[in-house]
Scaffold this motif. Sequence first.
Motif, PDB file in Angstrom:
ATOM      1  N   HIS A  82       2.965 -15.928  -6.260  1.00  0.00           N
ATOM      2  CA  HIS A  82       3.432 -15.944  -4.865  1.00  0.00           C
ATOM      3  C   HIS A  82       3.339 -14.504  -4.366  1.00  0.00           C
ATOM      4  N   PRO A  83       2.202 -14.127  -3.797  1.00  0.00           N
ATOM      5  CA  PRO A  83       1.936 -12.713  -3.537  1.00  0.00           C
ATOM      6  C   PRO A  83       2.958 -12.034  -2.631  1.00  0.00           C
ATOM      7  N   HIS A  84       3.687 -12.806  -1.822  1.00  0.00           N
ATOM      8  CA  HIS A  84       4.651 -12.154  -0.925  1.00  0.00           C
ATOM      9  C   HIS A  84       5.858 -11.616  -1.708  1.00  0.00           C
ATOM     10  N   ALA A  85       6.084 -12.132  -2.916  1.00  0.00           N
ATOM     11  CA  ALA A  85       7.328 -11.815  -3.632  1.00  0.00           C
ATOM     12  C   ALA A  85       7.177 -10.569  -4.501  1.00  0.00           C
ATOM     13  N   GLY A 116       2.555  -2.124  -6.582  1.00  0.00           N
ATOM     14  CA  GLY A 116       3.469  -2.147  -5.445  1.00  0.00           C
ATOM     15  C   GLY A 116       4.387  -3.355  -5.446  1.00  0.00           C
ATOM     16  N   ARG A 117       4.113  -4.351  -6.304  1.00  0.00           N
ATOM     17  CA  ARG A 117       4.954  -5.564  -6.334  1.00  0.00           C
ATOM     18  C   ARG A 117       5.921  -5.566  -7.501  1.00  0.00           C
ATOM     19  N   LEU A 118       5.472  -4.991  -8.620  1.00  0.00           N
ATOM     20  CA  LEU A 118       6.266  -5.082  -9.846  1.00  0.00           C
ATOM     21  C   LEU A 118       7.070  -3.803 -10.061  1.00  0.00           C
ATOM     22  N   HIS A 119       8.360  -3.963 -10.337  1.00  0.00           N
ATOM     23  CA  HIS A 119       9.236  -2.826 -10.614  1.00  0.00           C
ATOM     24  C   HIS A 119       9.979  -3.137 -11.911  1.00  0.00           C
ATOM     25  N   ILE A 120       9.908  -2.201 -12.862  1.00  0.00           N
ATOM     26  CA  ILE A 120      10.591  -2.432 -14.147  1.00  0.00           C
ATOM     27  C   ILE A 120      11.618  -1.330 -14.335  1.00  0.00           C
ATOM     28  N   SER A 121      12.851  -1.745 -14.557  1.00  0.00           N
ATOM     29  CA  SER A 121      13.916  -0.757 -14.731  1.00  0.00           C
ATOM     30  C   SER A 121      13.595   0.189 -15.882  1.00  0.00           C
ATOM     31  N   PRO A 221       2.724   2.849 -13.816  1.00  0.00           N
ATOM     32  CA  PRO A 221       2.850   2.697 -12.358  1.00  0.00           C
ATOM     33  C   PRO A 221       4.011   1.785 -11.937  1.00  0.00           C
ATOM     34  N   TYR A 222       4.529   1.003 -12.864  1.00  0.00           N
ATOM     35  CA  TYR A 222       5.547   0.011 -12.485  1.00  0.00           C
ATOM     36  C   TYR A 222       6.964   0.448 -12.846  1.00  0.00           C
ATOM     37  N   LEU A 223       7.067   1.629 -13.442  1.00  0.00           N
ATOM     38  CA  LEU A 223       8.392   2.103 -13.866  1.00  0.00           C
ATOM     39  C   LEU A 223       9.265   2.345 -12.637  1.00  0.00           C
ATOM     40  N   GLU A 224      10.492   1.840 -12.678  1.00  0.00           N
ATOM     41  CA  GLU A 224      11.410   2.038 -11.557  1.00  0.00           C
ATOM     42  C   GLU A 224      12.614   2.859 -12.037  1.00  0.00           C
ATOM     43  N   PRO A 225      12.596   4.143 -11.797  1.00  0.00           N
ATOM     44  CA  PRO A 225      13.715   4.974 -12.267  1.00  0.00           C
ATOM     45  C   PRO A 225      14.961   4.828 -11.396  1.00  0.00           C
ATOM     46  N   ASP A 226      14.787   4.282 -10.188  1.00  0.00           N
ATOM     47  CA  ASP A 226      15.912   4.165  -9.254  1.00  0.00           C
ATOM     48  C   ASP A 226      16.789   2.968  -9.644  1.00  0.00           C
ATOM     49  N   ARG A 227      18.010   3.257 -10.128  1.00  0.00           N
ATOM     50  CA  ARG A 227      18.896   2.174 -10.582  1.00  0.00           C
ATOM     51  C   ARG A 227      19.347   1.295  -9.430  1.00  0.00           C
ATOM     52  N   SER A 228      19.217   1.799  -8.221  1.00  0.00           N
ATOM     53  CA  SER A 228      19.684   1.029  -7.050  1.00  0.00           C
ATOM     54  C   SER A 228      18.545   0.361  -6.309  1.00  0.00           C
ATOM     55  N   TRP A 229      17.373   0.284  -6.935  1.00  0.00           N
ATOM     56  CA  TRP A 229      16.227  -0.259  -6.210  1.00  0.00           C
ATOM     57  C   TRP A 229      16.523  -1.663  -5.660  1.00  0.00           C
ATOM     58  N   LEU A 230      17.057  -2.530  -6.519  1.00  0.00           N
ATOM     59  CA  LEU A 230      17.297  -3.908  -6.070  1.00  0.00           C
ATOM     60  C   LEU A 230      18.416  -3.948  -5.034  1.00  0.00           C
TER      61      LEU A 230
END
Length: 489
Positions: A82-85, A116-121, A221-230
């Motif tokens: 579902h590309p929008h998600a 740009g779609r996937l973020h991994i804590s 590229p998918y690493l999300e260091p921001d704990r508040s991203w979600l």
Amino acid sequence: MTSATRNTVSRCSHHASKREAGYADVLVGLQYGDEGKAKIIDALAQDYDVIARFNGGANAGHTIDTPLGKIALKQLPSGVFHPHASLYIGSGCAINPWKLADEIEQLRDMGISLDGRLHISARAALVQPHHIAHDRRGSDTIGTTGNGIGPCYADRALRVRNDTRVNLMLGDLLEREAQTVMAMRRVLTGMINAEGGACPWMAELSDLLLSLPRVAHTLRPYLEPDRSWLTRRVMAGGRVLFEGAQSVLLDVVDGTQPFVTSSHTVPAYAYVGGDLPPKFHRRTIGVAKAIMSRVGRGPFPSELGGERSAQYCHAASQSRVGVVEEAQRHSPDTLLRSQDPLDVGTALRMLTGEYGTGTGRPRRIGILDLAALGDVVRMHAVDCVYLNKVDCLTHYFQSTYQGVPVRVQRDALSGGEASELKIYTGLTESAIARSRDGTLDSAMRGFVEFVERHIGAPLAGIGLGPERAGLVSLASHPPTPAPVGEAHG
Ligand code: IMP
């Protein structure tokens, strides 16, 4: 109300005001896993902006049919198609970096980019080679999937072993690659030396370490260091669907120890492992299936064939007897007519494809346990339930049950099994077939109401076939309204 209380209440409600904010729904399996959660998420995904995982790792998994062939996803959230998600993997997950990189690359080869779609804590736990070795060695007692998940969470809690940090996180690998790989190698070597150098998977585990730089390159590229991203996404109006891995009855604390997985699978954990404040919770969605299954060991009160089935399935998975071997040995139509529940269970497994997605293990089969389902619904305040595989109940009409056997009572002290079992005779083969177009036949409606009465929650949908259109949404059962005061779209 005193002025102090009034003050507190008004301050709290001020804080809780989320007029512009989005919300999160949590979807969990209500039985022992493999209830078909991905199929439900596929149907619901269009209404959400983010699909997020909060627990587990490569021990989960589902296979998706695509026009380009089948793809087995274990760690990526459902919703990749579902590309929008956006997709989020929270800090509560245990990441197998090799398998995750592989999934991302497979999708890339299919022309699906997650950029740009996937973020991994960055704080997700990192599965390391020695976790896999430990898990494979100890897998027999519990019947784990051998993915190193338990040892990984154990090391997270242990933090340091022999002066070496063992609670490594994905951020450690991607931000301090050389030191992290060295630390992993040190622990693995220490483990092998302590055991006198005997490790049957030595070459495989060393290869894993050697391939880490390539794997890290894919994941970086998918690493999300921001704990508040979600949280920031939700504050800006984002609608999140949390996707539970494994299921409520396998929770590390709530389940029947030790035959459980090693993470929390209960819906409340979504807000810990998924990195979102619980004030954004809207509703809890459960998924169950009408013919139950369990892999691995542990209690299963409604199992067809009871302990004999548990032992048979355990031995079969040890000797790698799976779908092909069972098909060579048995005729499901003959077994279905047997008086022995063990045979009926084997027939149902064969007729409804109940074999492990990753492992190919024959799953233990049981009748629909409404008593257990009702307990779980109450305990976790589940708002609505999707019941999958209702079409599979058709097979019971060829069996000596001549109806749908269900377990309606828990721990009946007198009368044994018979008093716990009820044969529901109101459903017919033609009622199931007629309901496929989305208009429920009256006999099917009767069955739906019977289930709802026993579990104490509305059915939001029933699965009447494996394909997308096989999911019949029960329009007369609108989802539980959001609590008063919420203003969600
Ligand atoms: P682990 O999660 O690999 O440690 O395995 C612990 C128990 O959970 C075993 O009984 C597994 O079969 C079970 N389990 C883990 N993942 C799944 C799943 O996705 N579906 C069903 N059972 C699972």
